[in-house]
Motif scaffolding. Structure first.
Motif, short mmCIF file in Angstrom:
data_model
loop_
_atom_site.label_atom_id
_atom_site.label_comp_id
_atom_site.label_asym_id
_atom_site.label_seq_id
_atom_site.Cartn_x
_atom_site.Cartn_y
_atom_site.Cartn_z
N HIS A 224 -64.99 -19.56 109.88
CA HIS A 224 -64.80 -20.69 110.79
C HIS A 224 -66.10 -20.97 111.55
O HIS A 224 -66.56 -22.12 111.65
CB HIS A 224 -63.65 -20.37 111.75
CG HIS A 224 -63.53 -21.28 112.91
ND1 HIS A 224 -63.33 -22.64 112.76
CD2 HIS A 224 -63.59 -21.06 114.26
CE1 HIS A 224 -63.27 -23.21 113.95
NE2 HIS A 224 -63.43 -22.28 114.88
N LEU B 131 -68.70 -24.30 111.70
CA LEU B 131 -69.08 -25.03 112.93
C LEU B 131 -70.60 -25.14 113.03
O LEU B 131 -71.14 -26.21 113.37
CB LEU B 131 -68.52 -24.34 114.17
CG LEU B 131 -66.99 -24.22 114.27
CD1 LEU B 131 -66.60 -23.50 115.56
CD2 LEU B 131 -66.31 -25.57 114.21
N ARG C 35 -71.74 -27.10 121.62
CA ARG C 35 -70.58 -26.48 120.98
C ARG C 35 -70.06 -25.40 121.91
O ARG C 35 -70.83 -24.60 122.41
CB ARG C 35 -71.01 -25.91 119.62
CG ARG C 35 -70.04 -25.03 118.91
CD ARG C 35 -68.84 -25.73 118.38
NE ARG C 35 -69.12 -26.73 117.35
CZ ARG C 35 -68.15 -27.49 116.80
NH1 ARG C 35 -66.90 -27.35 117.17
NH2 ARG C 35 -68.47 -28.40 115.89
N GLN D 120 -65.12 -31.47 103.66
CA GLN D 120 -66.36 -31.97 104.27
C GLN D 120 -67.03 -32.99 103.35
O GLN D 120 -67.56 -34.00 103.82
CB GLN D 120 -67.30 -30.79 104.57
CG GLN D 120 -68.60 -31.17 105.23
CD GLN D 120 -68.47 -31.48 106.72
OE1 GLN D 120 -67.36 -31.59 107.24
NE2 GLN D 120 -69.57 -31.62 107.40
N LYS E 104 -60.15 -30.04 105.09
CA LYS E 104 -61.20 -29.67 106.04
C LYS E 104 -60.69 -28.76 107.16
O LYS E 104 -61.38 -27.83 107.58
CB LYS E 104 -61.81 -30.95 106.63
CG LYS E 104 -62.94 -30.71 107.60
CD LYS E 104 -63.63 -31.98 107.98
CE LYS E 104 -64.35 -31.79 109.30
NZ LYS E 104 -65.24 -32.91 109.61
N THR E 105 -59.48 -29.02 107.62
CA THR E 105 -58.98 -28.27 108.77
C THR E 105 -57.80 -27.36 108.44
O THR E 105 -57.77 -26.20 108.84
CB THR E 105 -58.55 -29.26 109.88
OG1 THR E 105 -59.66 -30.09 110.17
CG2 THR E 105 -58.11 -28.53 111.13
#
Ligand code: GRG
Length: 287
Positions: free
Chosen positions: A71, A75, A89, A150, A173-174
């Protein structure tokens, strides 16, 4: 009072801290991002499903840490100038702002490779379960999974996107990484196939709801709480659930998906209190 699903947070933080060294600038940058206070939803999901399916002790902790590494790598790479170009972030300068673009790229690579080493070294668990879970993790985060999402997201730039296409992209993507977390928890605990499928259903719905809330927060959140600027989707001309359904429509859609996620938990015999609390809180989240 702390929530039931927060019970694993201290061990997750401690293990993440222990697993990553400081031998060079790439691992220092990786530590900067990994230990910067994320919500740790993916390791929590893995450990909660592991416990729900009868898994005992902290033998799945390595796997949970591997999920958070993947993860965090996503990011770091997503924030790079060649991707979303985000300077902040989790309330701090993003990895490339703090360490430079080349080191941030390598920090992401470091986390991705360390994740699979860490998963493969979960030696207290039966090898056939670790193998199956590792393959699932690669599939869900790979080119037909999160990376595929993505790729689709990039292909959406500067063109009209419909609800079905957007949902398909968000799913990959999620939701896929959340699915990997939930399903790996079950697989590592030796759960029945029916339970593994239910965990996948739960996380698919949770993941879509989670992303829709993310779209809503990008329009409505307090920047200080969110830890990054709001309005980036609009600035980047992105189609989101909010642009397609409006704020109220997006909220209703997220609530419906969250209800479906909870319904999937009904199929488990064990105590799913913590997962139910997590599901409700993610729907209400402010960051
Ligand atoms: C592989 C280059 C590359 C990119 C992958 C998944 C992804 C593409 C990028 C991540 C950025 C992003 C917007 C993902 C959508 C999922 C999402 C809302 C992530 C934020 O997750 P949280 O809220 O974050 O769990 P914390 O900071 O709490 O860990």
């Amino acid at each position: 009072m702390s929530k039931a699903y927060e019970r694993f947070l201290p061990v997750i933080e401690a293990r993440l801290n222990a697993l990553l060294g400081t031998e060079n600038s790439a691992s220092e940058a990786a530590r900067y991002s990994l230990l910067s206070g994320g919500k740790r939803i993916r390791p929590i999901l893995l450990l909660e499903f592991y416990a729900l399916c009868g898994g005992e002790g902290d033998s799945a902790l390595e796997f949970a840490a591997a999920l958070e590494m993947i993860h965090t790598y996503s990011l770091i790479h997503d924030d790079l100038p060649c991707m979303d170009n985000d300077a902040m972030r989790r309330g701090r300068p993003s990895c490339h702002m703090a360490y430079g673009e080349n080191t941030a790229l390598l920090a992401g690579d470091t986390l991705l490779t360390l994740a699979f080493k860490t998963a493969a070294e979960a030696r207290e668990l039966p090898a056939e379960r670790v193998l199956r879970a590792t393959a699932l993790l690669a599939e869900k985060s790979g080119v037909n999974g999160m990376i595929g999402g993505q790729v689709e997201d990039l292909s959406f730039e500067n063109r009209t996107v419909g609800l079905t296409e957007l949902r398909g992209m968000y799913l990959k993507k999620t939701a896929f990484l959340l699915q990997a977390a939930a399903m790996c928890g079950c697989i590592l605990a030796g759960a029945a196939e029916k339970e593994i499928t239910l965990a996948g259903d739960y996380a698919e719905n949770l993941g879509l709801a989670f992303q829709i809330i993310d779209d809503i927060l990008d329009c409505t959140a307090d920047e200080g709480l969110l830890g990054k600027p709001v309005g980036s989707d609009e600035r980047n001309g992105k189609t989101t659930f909010v642009t397609l359904l409006g704020l109220d429509g997006a909220r209703e859609c997220a609530a419906e998906l969250s209800k479906k996620a909870l319904a999937a938990l009904d199929g488990f015999c064990g105590d799913s209190t913590a997962l139910r609390e997590l599901t409700a809180d993610l729907l209400d989240r402010k960051y």
